[in-house]
Design a protein around this motif. Structure first.
Motif, PDB file in Angstrom:
ATOM      1  N   LEU A   8       0.840  -1.203   0.000  1.00 28.75           N
ATOM      2  CA  LEU A   8       0.000   0.000   0.000  1.00 28.75           C
ATOM      3  C   LEU A   8       0.875   1.253   0.000  1.00 28.75           C
ATOM      4  O   LEU A   8       1.894   1.312   0.688  1.00 28.75           O
ATOM      5  CB  LEU A   8      -0.918   0.015   1.215  1.00 28.75           C
ATOM      6  CG  LEU A   8      -1.903  -1.158   1.323  1.00 28.75           C
ATOM      7  CD1 LEU A   8      -2.749  -1.029   2.583  1.00 28.75           C
ATOM      8  CD2 LEU A   8      -2.791  -1.241   0.085  1.00 28.75           C
ATOM      9  N   LEU A   9       0.453   2.248  -0.779  1.00 25.97           N
ATOM     10  CA  LEU A   9       1.210   3.487  -0.910  1.00 25.97           C
ATOM     11  C   LEU A   9       0.438   4.643  -0.294  1.00 25.97           C
ATOM     12  O   LEU A   9      -0.742   4.842  -0.582  1.00 25.97           O
ATOM     13  CB  LEU A   9       1.488   3.766  -2.392  1.00 25.97           C
ATOM     14  CG  LEU A   9       2.368   4.972  -2.740  1.00 25.97           C
ATOM     15  CD1 LEU A   9       3.090   4.707  -4.062  1.00 25.97           C
ATOM     16  CD2 LEU A   9       1.555   6.257  -2.856  1.00 25.97           C
ATOM     17  N   HIS A  10       1.127   5.402   0.560  1.00 24.67           N
ATOM     18  CA  HIS A  10       0.540   6.591   1.186  1.00 24.67           C
ATOM     19  C   HIS A  10       1.326   7.816   0.757  1.00 24.67           C
ATOM     20  O   HIS A  10       2.550   7.868   0.879  1.00 24.67           O
ATOM     21  CB  HIS A  10       0.585   6.475   2.713  1.00 24.67           C
ATOM     22  CG  HIS A  10       0.058   7.682   3.424  1.00 24.67           C
ATOM     23  ND1 HIS A  10       0.824   8.806   3.650  1.00 24.67           N
ATOM     24  CD2 HIS A  10      -1.165   7.945   3.946  1.00 24.67           C
ATOM     25  CE1 HIS A  10       0.105   9.710   4.291  1.00 24.67           C
ATOM     26  NE2 HIS A  10      -1.099   9.218   4.494  1.00 24.67           N
ATOM     27  N   GLN A  53      -1.035  -0.703  -4.503  1.00 27.44           N
ATOM     28  CA  GLN A  53      -2.260   0.085  -4.557  1.00 27.44           C
ATOM     29  C   GLN A  53      -2.131   1.308  -3.642  1.00 27.44           C
ATOM     30  O   GLN A  53      -1.277   1.323  -2.754  1.00 27.44           O
ATOM     31  CB  GLN A  53      -3.463  -0.732  -4.070  1.00 27.44           C
ATOM     32  CG  GLN A  53      -3.688  -2.051  -4.775  1.00 27.44           C
ATOM     33  CD  GLN A  53      -4.889  -2.757  -4.176  1.00 27.44           C
ATOM     34  OE1 GLN A  53      -6.019  -2.596  -4.642  1.00 27.44           O
ATOM     35  NE2 GLN A  53      -4.667  -3.518  -3.123  1.00 27.44           N
ATOM     36  N   THR A  54      -3.004   2.282  -3.841  1.00 26.45           N
ATOM     37  CA  THR A  54      -3.073   3.382  -2.873  1.00 26.45           C
ATOM     38  C   THR A  54      -3.651   2.848  -1.575  1.00 26.45           C
ATOM     39  O   THR A  54      -4.355   1.834  -1.540  1.00 26.45           O
ATOM     40  CB  THR A  54      -3.923   4.539  -3.413  1.00 26.45           C
ATOM     41  OG1 THR A  54      -5.177   4.045  -3.895  1.00 26.45           O
ATOM     42  CG2 THR A  54      -3.194   5.277  -4.521  1.00 26.45           C
ATOM     43  N   ILE A  55      -3.383   3.559  -0.487  1.00 29.66           N
ATOM     44  CA  ILE A  55      -3.648   3.040   0.854  1.00 29.66           C
ATOM     45  C   ILE A  55      -5.134   2.802   1.129  1.00 29.66           C
ATOM     46  O   ILE A  55      -5.489   1.984   1.984  1.00 29.66           O
ATOM     47  CB  ILE A  55      -3.029   3.980   1.906  1.00 29.66           C
ATOM     48  CG1 ILE A  55      -2.893   3.270   3.259  1.00 29.66           C
ATOM     49  CG2 ILE A  55      -3.795   5.299   1.987  1.00 29.66           C
ATOM     50  CD1 ILE A  55      -1.971   3.966   4.226  1.00 29.66           C
ATOM     51  N   ASP A  56      -6.005   3.471   0.396  1.00 35.01           N
ATOM     52  CA  ASP A  56      -7.442   3.285   0.623  1.00 35.01           C
ATOM     53  C   ASP A  56      -7.955   1.954   0.081  1.00 35.01           C
ATOM     54  O   ASP A  56      -9.083   1.546   0.380  1.00 35.01           O
ATOM     55  CB  ASP A  56      -8.241   4.421  -0.029  1.00 35.01           C
ATOM     56  CG  ASP A  56      -8.147   4.396  -1.545  1.00 35.01           C
ATOM     57  OD1 ASP A  56      -7.037   4.153  -2.069  1.00 35.01           O
ATOM     58  OD2 ASP A  56      -9.172   4.613  -2.216  1.00 35.01           O
ATOM     59  N   GLU A  64       1.537  -6.554   3.185  1.00 34.30           N
ATOM     60  CA  GLU A  64       2.931  -6.956   3.374  1.00 34.30           C
ATOM     61  C   GLU A  64       3.855  -5.752   3.576  1.00 34.30           C
ATOM     62  O   GLU A  64       4.786  -5.796   4.382  1.00 34.30           O
ATOM     63  CB  GLU A  64       3.416  -7.772   2.172  1.00 34.30           C
ATOM     64  CG  GLU A  64       3.108  -9.262   2.260  1.00 34.30           C
ATOM     65  CD  GLU A  64       1.608  -9.543   2.108  1.00 34.30           C
ATOM     66  OE1 GLU A  64       1.127 -10.534   2.702  1.00 34.30           O
ATOM     67  OE2 GLU A  64       0.920  -8.768   1.394  1.00 34.30           O
ATOM     68  N   TYR A  65       3.586  -4.652   2.821  1.00 33.79           N
ATOM     69  CA  TYR A  65       4.446  -3.477   2.933  1.00 33.79           C
ATOM     70  C   TYR A  65       3.625  -2.196   2.823  1.00 33.79           C
ATOM     71  O   TYR A  65       2.593  -2.154   2.141  1.00 33.79           O
ATOM     72  CB  TYR A  65       5.534  -3.475   1.846  1.00 33.79           C
ATOM     73  CG  TYR A  65       6.511  -4.613   1.990  1.00 33.79           C
ATOM     74  CD1 TYR A  65       7.521  -4.571   2.942  1.00 33.79           C
ATOM     75  CD2 TYR A  65       6.405  -5.756   1.192  1.00 33.79           C
ATOM     76  CE1 TYR A  65       8.408  -5.628   3.102  1.00 33.79           C
ATOM     77  CE2 TYR A  65       7.280  -6.817   1.341  1.00 33.79           C
ATOM     78  CZ  TYR A  65       8.274  -6.750   2.303  1.00 33.79           C
ATOM     79  OH  TYR A  65       9.143  -7.794   2.465  1.00 33.79           O
ATOM     80  N   LEU A  66       4.133  -1.151   3.511  1.00 35.66           N
ATOM     81  CA  LEU A  66       3.555   0.189   3.433  1.00 35.66           C
ATOM     82  C   LEU A  66       4.646   1.136   2.915  1.00 35.66           C
ATOM     83  O   LEU A  66       5.709   1.242   3.521  1.00 35.66           O
ATOM     84  CB  LEU A  66       3.091   0.654   4.799  1.00 35.66           C
ATOM     85  CG  LEU A  66       1.760   0.103   5.324  1.00 35.66           C
ATOM     86  CD1 LEU A  66       1.669   0.320   6.829  1.00 35.66           C
ATOM     87  CD2 LEU A  66       0.596   0.791   4.624  1.00 35.66           C
ATOM     88  N   LEU A  67       4.371   1.794   1.792  1.00 34.47           N
ATOM     89  CA  LEU A  67       5.305   2.767   1.239  1.00 34.47           C
ATOM     90  C   LEU A  67       4.781   4.169   1.527  1.00 34.47           C
ATOM     91  O   LEU A  67       3.676   4.526   1.118  1.00 34.47           O
ATOM     92  CB  LEU A  67       5.446   2.589  -0.282  1.00 34.47           C
ATOM     93  CG  LEU A  67       5.809   1.214  -0.822  1.00 34.47           C
ATOM     94  CD1 LEU A  67       6.034   1.285  -2.327  1.00 34.47           C
ATOM     95  CD2 LEU A  67       7.040   0.645  -0.139  1.00 34.47           C
ATOM     96  N   PHE A  68       5.567   4.963   2.217  1.00 37.02           N
ATOM     97  CA  PHE A  68       5.172   6.332   2.542  1.00 37.02           C
ATOM     98  C   PHE A  68       6.016   7.312   1.726  1.00 37.02           C
ATOM     99  O   PHE A  68       7.243   7.301   1.827  1.00 37.02           O
ATOM    100  CB  PHE A  68       5.373   6.609   4.035  1.00 37.02           C
ATOM    101  CG  PHE A  68       4.408   5.888   4.919  1.00 37.02           C
ATOM    102  CD1 PHE A  68       3.221   6.495   5.308  1.00 37.02           C
ATOM    103  CD2 PHE A  68       4.672   4.596   5.359  1.00 37.02           C
ATOM    104  CE1 PHE A  68       2.318   5.833   6.129  1.00 37.02           C
ATOM    105  CE2 PHE A  68       3.780   3.922   6.179  1.00 37.02           C
ATOM    106  CZ  PHE A  68       2.593   4.541   6.559  1.00 37.02           C
TER     107      PHE A  68
END
Length: 331
Positions: A8-10, A53-56, A64-68
């Motif tokens: 997820l991308l924030h 995907q976008t965080i929403d 698995e991963y969060l990209l900020f």
């Protein structure tokens, strides 16, 4: 068949966190192809069974991963909240990856080392903190599109494309941009045009309005006043100088202290050699058409070289991110 892992991308700008908008090239946010590297990253990850995907679009607890992209504003107020307990766990921290894009003059929160402890990996352009372990070197990825410039005799003289911003940081360059504007407006108004947002034409008579695509405008000028948001920092090289290159416009550059580690001297005019606008103007005016084309030829060679493609291409950006994610999976 293996199940795709979710990433997820924030984005620090909340309007870009919805409906996968940052991956759509037809999006209004994709000015000057500035989102091309994210669309490319999504494709490369998909080929490796990762679903970006976008965080929403997912669950932050099970992904698995969060990209900020830049430090999220909420992180400074997490102390009293129970969610902070999850972020402190090594298992959760492992999936937290941060991209430090904006410099301190734009986003001071990025550079608070206390908040860096919540992230397993931090991608950054800032050479002084890169250790190839927690802090991984990454560059502002640049689009591929080139623009056809006018003939030397048909080009206008000089241009600046920037928004009207301010900062109290001692290394900010917003005030230096205004010095350049006032110099040209006072001394050589026929040789300078200003574009961007938030300028008042009453205060800035050189102002010509906003633009849709920088390359279309830059290609009509010989020179661009190309100052970063911040000076005297190593590795801080944004899209500004490359926008000029791709449009066949020679930049007068001020920004990264070590710019020549990344861009050859003959491809731009280093403002540090002048530090006086009248001397700069005199130098630019005496450049012959032959000398001018020598700059353009150097720019063209550079954009085709590995010195550029292995650092600033979307492929280089994608490889840096994917390599780290694969390494984390194997750890």
């Amino acid at each position: 068949m293996s199940k795709k892992k979710t990433i997820l991308l924030h984005n620090v700008y909340d309007e870009m966190n919805r409906d996968n908008v940052v991956f759509r090239l037809d999006s209004g946010y994709n000015r000057d192809d500035c989102l091309l590297h994210l669309s490319y990253l999504k494709e490369i990850l998909a080929s490796l069974d990762y679903h970006l995907q976008t965080i929403d679009q997912g669950d932050v607890m099970t992904c698995e991963y969060l990209l900020f992209f830049d430090m999220p504003s909420f992180i400074s107020s997490l102390g009293p909240f129970y969610f902070l307990q999850y972020m402190k766990k090594e298992s959760f921290k492992k999936k937290m990856l941060l991209f430090l894009w904006e410099p301190p003059v734009v986003n001071e929160l990025n550079w608070n080392s206390e908040y860096h402890t919540y992230f397993q990996t931090i991608f950054t352009w800032y050479d002084d903190i890169v250790d190839h372990d927690k802090y991984v070197k990454i560059h502002y990825a640049q689009p591929d599109r080139r623009y056809q410039g006018l003939a030397f005799s048909e080009k206008k003289f000089s241009i600046m494309i920037n928004g009207n911003r301010s900062s109290t940081h001692p290394l900010e360059l917003y005030s230096e941009r205004r010095k350049a504007i006032h110099f040209f407006e006072t001394n050589h108004p026929e040789d300078f045009d200003l574009f961007g947002i938030a300028w008042n034409p009453v205060d800035f008579p050189s102002y010509r309005g906003t633009i849709k695509e920088k390359g279309d405008i830059l290609s009509k000028y010989k020179y661009a006043i190309c100052f970063e948001n911040m000076t005297q920092v190593n590795g801080y090289i944004t899209e500004k100088i490359f926008d000029c290159f791709r449009a066949g416009c020679v930049p007068v550059y001020l920004g990264a202290y070590n710019i020549t580690d990344y861009v050859p001297e003959g491809a731009f005019i280093d403002f540090r050699k002048f530090n006086d606008y009248e001397k700069l103007y005199a130098y630019l005016k005496q450049i012959t058409e032959e000398q001018y084309h020598a700059y353009l030829e150097q720019i063209d060679r550079y954009l085709k070289s590995s010195l550029y493609t292995e650092r600033f291409s979307k492929e280089a950006f994608g490889a840096a991110v994917v390599d780290r994610i694969i390494a984390l999976d194997r750890a």
